[in-house]
Scaffold this motif. Structure first.
Motif, PDB file in Angstrom:
ATOM      1  N   LEU A  33     -15.847  -4.589  12.179  1.00  4.43           N
ATOM      2  CA  LEU A  33     -14.488  -4.564  12.828  1.00  4.43           C
ATOM      3  C   LEU A  33     -13.492  -4.739  11.861  1.00  4.43           C
ATOM      4  N   VAL A  34     -13.762  -5.530  10.731  1.00  3.51           N
ATOM      5  CA  VAL A  34     -12.711  -5.825   9.644  1.00  3.51           C
ATOM      6  C   VAL A  34     -12.629  -4.725   8.685  1.00  3.51           C
ATOM      7  N   THR A  35     -13.836  -3.881   8.520  1.00  4.69           N
ATOM      8  CA  THR A  35     -13.570  -2.873   7.711  1.00  4.69           C
ATOM      9  C   THR A  35     -12.721  -1.694   8.050  1.00  4.69           C
ATOM     10  N   PRO A  36     -12.057  -0.850   7.303  1.00  2.56           N
ATOM     11  CA  PRO A  36     -11.420   0.364   7.840  1.00  2.56           C
ATOM     12  C   PRO A  36     -12.274   1.281   8.158  1.00  2.56           C
ATOM     13  N   LEU A  37     -13.712   1.050   8.192  1.00  8.78           N
ATOM     14  CA  LEU A  37     -14.454   2.048   8.993  1.00  8.78           C
ATOM     15  C   LEU A  37     -14.319   1.955  10.532  1.00  8.78           C
ATOM     16  N   SER A  38     -13.705   0.819  11.013  1.00  5.18           N
ATOM     17  CA  SER A  38     -13.403   0.801  12.466  1.00  5.18           C
ATOM     18  C   SER A  38     -12.088   1.535  12.821  1.00  5.18           C
ATOM     19  N   GLY A  39     -11.318   2.068  11.955  1.00  4.52           N
ATOM     20  CA  GLY A  39     -10.355   2.845  12.091  1.00  4.52           C
ATOM     21  C   GLY A  39      -8.943   2.024  12.301  1.00  4.52           C
ATOM     22  N   ARG A  40      -9.225   0.890  11.655  1.00  5.68           N
ATOM     23  CA  ARG A  40      -8.076  -0.134  11.694  1.00  5.68           C
ATOM     24  C   ARG A  40      -6.889   0.479  10.937  1.00  5.68           C
ATOM     25  N   PRO A  41      -5.405   0.359  11.242  1.00  4.17           N
ATOM     26  CA  PRO A  41      -4.642   0.954  10.292  1.00  4.17           C
ATOM     27  C   PRO A  41      -4.145   0.037   9.246  1.00  4.17           C
ATOM     28  N   SER A  42      -3.667   0.652   8.152  1.00  7.14           N
ATOM     29  CA  SER A  42      -3.359   0.035   6.891  1.00  7.14           C
ATOM     30  C   SER A  42      -2.239  -1.193   7.111  1.00  7.14           C
ATOM     31  N   SER A  43      -1.622  -1.183   7.939  1.00 10.21           N
ATOM     32  CA  SER A  43      -0.496  -2.196   8.018  1.00 10.21           C
ATOM     33  C   SER A  43      -1.152  -3.726   8.420  1.00 10.21           C
ATOM     34  N   HIS A  44      -2.267  -3.456   9.100  1.00  8.26           N
ATOM     35  CA  HIS A  44      -2.846  -4.744   9.475  1.00  8.26           C
ATOM     36  C   HIS A  44      -3.253  -5.462   8.069  1.00  8.26           C
ATOM     37  N   TYR A  45      -3.783  -4.779   7.153  1.00 12.33           N
ATOM     38  CA  TYR A  45      -4.324  -5.401   5.876  1.00 12.33           C
ATOM     39  C   TYR A  45      -3.318  -5.634   5.038  1.00 12.33           C
ATOM     40  N   GLU A  46      -2.199  -5.005   4.949  1.00 10.95           N
ATOM     41  CA  GLU A  46      -1.084  -5.319   4.242  1.00 10.95           C
ATOM     42  C   GLU A  46      -0.178  -6.802   4.685  1.00 10.95           C
ATOM     43  N   ILE A  47      -0.221  -6.977   6.046  1.00  6.88           N
ATOM     44  CA  ILE A  47       0.401  -8.206   6.566  1.00  6.88           C
ATOM     45  C   ILE A  47      -0.458  -9.344   5.985  1.00  6.88           C
ATOM     46  N   ALA A  48      -1.984  -9.100   6.412  1.00  7.53           N
ATOM     47  CA  ALA A  48      -2.935 -10.017   6.271  1.00  7.53           C
ATOM     48  C   ALA A  48      -3.189 -10.498   4.736  1.00  7.53           C
ATOM     49  N   GLY A  49      -2.874  -9.380   4.010  1.00  4.81           N
ATOM     50  CA  GLY A  49      -3.201  -9.628   2.374  1.00  4.81           C
ATOM     51  C   GLY A  49      -1.869 -10.412   2.035  1.00  4.81           C
ATOM     52  N   TRP A  50      -0.597 -10.342   2.358  1.00  2.00           N
ATOM     53  CA  TRP A  50       0.421 -11.117   1.911  1.00  2.00           C
ATOM     54  C   TRP A  50       0.338 -12.486   2.197  1.00  2.00           C
ATOM     55  N   LEU A  51      -0.295 -12.713   3.747  1.00  2.00           N
ATOM     56  CA  LEU A  51      -0.604 -14.097   4.056  1.00  2.00           C
ATOM     57  C   LEU A  51      -1.585 -14.649   3.341  1.00  2.00           C
ATOM     58  N   LEU A  52      -2.637 -14.060   3.156  1.00  2.00           N
ATOM     59  CA  LEU A  52      -3.866 -14.683   2.262  1.00  2.00           C
ATOM     60  C   LEU A  52      -3.365 -14.934   0.863  1.00  2.00           C
ATOM     61  N   LEU A  53      -2.352 -13.998   0.330  1.00  2.00           N
ATOM     62  CA  LEU A  53      -1.981 -14.277  -0.993  1.00  2.00           C
ATOM     63  C   LEU A  53      -1.066 -15.489  -1.065  1.00  2.00           C
ATOM     64  N   LEU A  54      -0.278 -15.888  -0.006  1.00  2.00           N
ATOM     65  CA  LEU A  54       0.431 -17.036   0.243  1.00  2.00           C
ATOM     66  C   LEU A  54      -0.358 -18.188   0.086  1.00  2.00           C
TER      67      LEU A  54
END
Length: 459
Positions: free
Chosen positions: A419-440
């Motif tokens: 369910l974390v991977t894009p194979l689940s159909g999750r939109p890219s916006s979720h990864y973008e927000i999470a990515g910026w938070l994890l970078l912080l």
């Protein structure tokens, strides 16, 4: 880096053990119920049509599997800190621990920011206002300040507030169920819609259900918050298992019933992007009856409860990690008179407020993006927690604790990771927000390492 603190050399006051069986159950139920079902039911229905109950059911199954792993760990290591403590004990790598801690904290503040936005939206509906994004954001920010004041006042006061708010939000969901049953019995609902699958985006059944589950999972998170209250719970080894399973069963049943009533009363097209779907359901199921006017107020209390508990969780998580010497020890400071981790409360509130401002003025729908990011972050953490259970089973332990079936953590790790991977159909916006938070988080970790004397760091 040490995994424990020498209490004999640390005169700081400990947290107060005030949570018994009833308060812990209300804490768990109140944390799971709330923003997810009140604000995102329409978005879930938009993915799968009338089969909106199915993603909630699947999310309940995934959450229950991971709950087994959390129970094994919290009864084995009954300390504040939750996933961060478990991952550090399993792998002992400062960077991995820090990322997990930051991800859990980030999920707490994104969830609280989501709830604050939903609170402000229902506040506008209740008062008949037509607030724009800036107006909604201002109300949400003031609301977060109020939560910080309650959190600072004390855990007993916060949990008592949770009891009141839980009863209100539970009454709202029961109201939706009763209105739905009455409307169906009176022939004013189309119950046949609940077995109709529709995917406007053209996805196949499997992909549409997994994409909706990734969003619906936001409605099931909350049970993991309770492990961060372990040091404030009486006899956690004994009461945690039965309380957590009872809370999950109650909330899962309510969610499925609510989703069935929602779809039966309101066409899917009217539910999508609806900021207050349950208000629409009550208005449609009981037209002309004044109870519809109460629903926005009930929804306000419901999402307020989610926000309060998430901010409690985030602050206790930082406190626990500071006491375990994973984060700066200043975050473990406790206000002597109120016995609350005051600096951790102020830090987590500040992060939530900044995040809310940034996402409000960014692209996309605020509630959906923040809710989806919350589930993404937590599913990633759950993947690692299930792995930690497998690793820590190699450690000898003579203390009595809950033990999940041997194969279950493997299944939990696989389902959460999918369910974390894009194979689940999750939109890219979720990864973008999470990515910026994890970078912080990575930047914060690097800064902490650079300013910590080498002799204080022991891997």
């Amino acid at each position: 880096m040490s995994g424990s603190v020498d209490r004999g050399k640390d005169p700081a006051p400990a947290l107060r053990r005030v949570l018994g069986t009833k308060l812990l159950l209300l804490f768990i139920v109140g944390d799971i119920l709330g923003t997810g079902v009140y604000a995102l039911t329409g978005e879930v229905a938009a993915e799968v049509g009338g089969a909106a109950w199915l993603p909630f059911l699947v999310a309940f199954g995934v959450a229950t599997i991971t709950a087994f792993s959390y129970l094994e760990l919290v009864t084995k290591y009954p300390h504040a800190g939750g996933a961060g403590v478990y991952v550090h004990k399993a792998f002992g790598v400062h960077f991995v621990t820090f990322v997990v801690v930051f991800a859990v904290m980030a999920s707490g503040v994104t969830s609280a920011a989501t709830a604050a936005t939903a609170f402000a939206a229902n506040f506008s509906i209740a008062l008949g206002l037509e607030a724009d994004r800036s107006g909604v954001m201002l109300v949400a920010l003031l609301f977060l300040c109020l939560l910080a004041a309650i959190n600072l006042w004390g855990v007993a006061e916060s949990v008592r507030a949770n009891v009141v708010l839980t009863m209100v939000e539970l009454s709202g969901l029961l109201l939706v169920i009763l209105v739905g049953i009455w409307a169906i019995g009176a022939g004013n609902a189309d119950f046949s819609r609940v077995v109709v699958f529709e995917s406007p985006s053209g996805k196949n059944v499997f992909l549409a259900v997994t994409a909706a589950t990734s969003l619906a999972f936001f409605a099931m998170v909350g049970f993991e918050d309770s492990v961060n209250m372990a040091e404030e719970t009486r006899d956690p080894v004994r009461i945690f298992p039965r309380v957590m399973f009872t809370g999950l069963a109650l909330t899962g049943t309510i969610y499925v019933l609510v989703s069935l009533c929602v779809v039966a009363l309101v066409p899917v097209g009217e539910l999508a992007s609806n900021p207050a779907p349950l208000v629409t359901v009550v208005e449609r199921g009981a037209p002309g009856v004044p109870i519809g006017e109460l629903m926005p107020i009930i929804s306000m209390f419901a999402v307020a409860n989610s926000a309060l508990i998430n901010m409690m969780m985030a602050s206790r998580l930082l406190y626990g990690m500071a006491r375990q010497q994973v984060l700066p020890r200043q975050l473990g400071l406790v206000w002597d008179s109120r016995r609350t981790p005051w600096l951790s409360i102020l830090v987590t509130t500040g992060i939530a407020m900044v995040l809310l401002v940034l996402v409000t003025y960014g692209p996309g729908e605020v509630t959906k993006n923040l809710g989806g990011t919350t589930s993404l972050l937590l599913l990633g953490v759950f993947t690692v927690v299930n792995l930690a259970v497998i690793v820590l089973r190699r450690e000898d332990s003579t203390a009595a604790h809950f033990r999940s079936p041997r194969w279950l953590p493997h299944l939990g790790m696989a389902t959460c990771f999918f369910l974390v991977t894009p194979l689940s159909g999750r939109p890219s916006s979720h990864y973008e927000i999470a990515g910026w938070l994890l970078l912080l988080g990575v930047l914060a970790w690097a800064g902490a390492r650079a300013t910590t004397p080498r002799q204080q760091i022991r891997e």
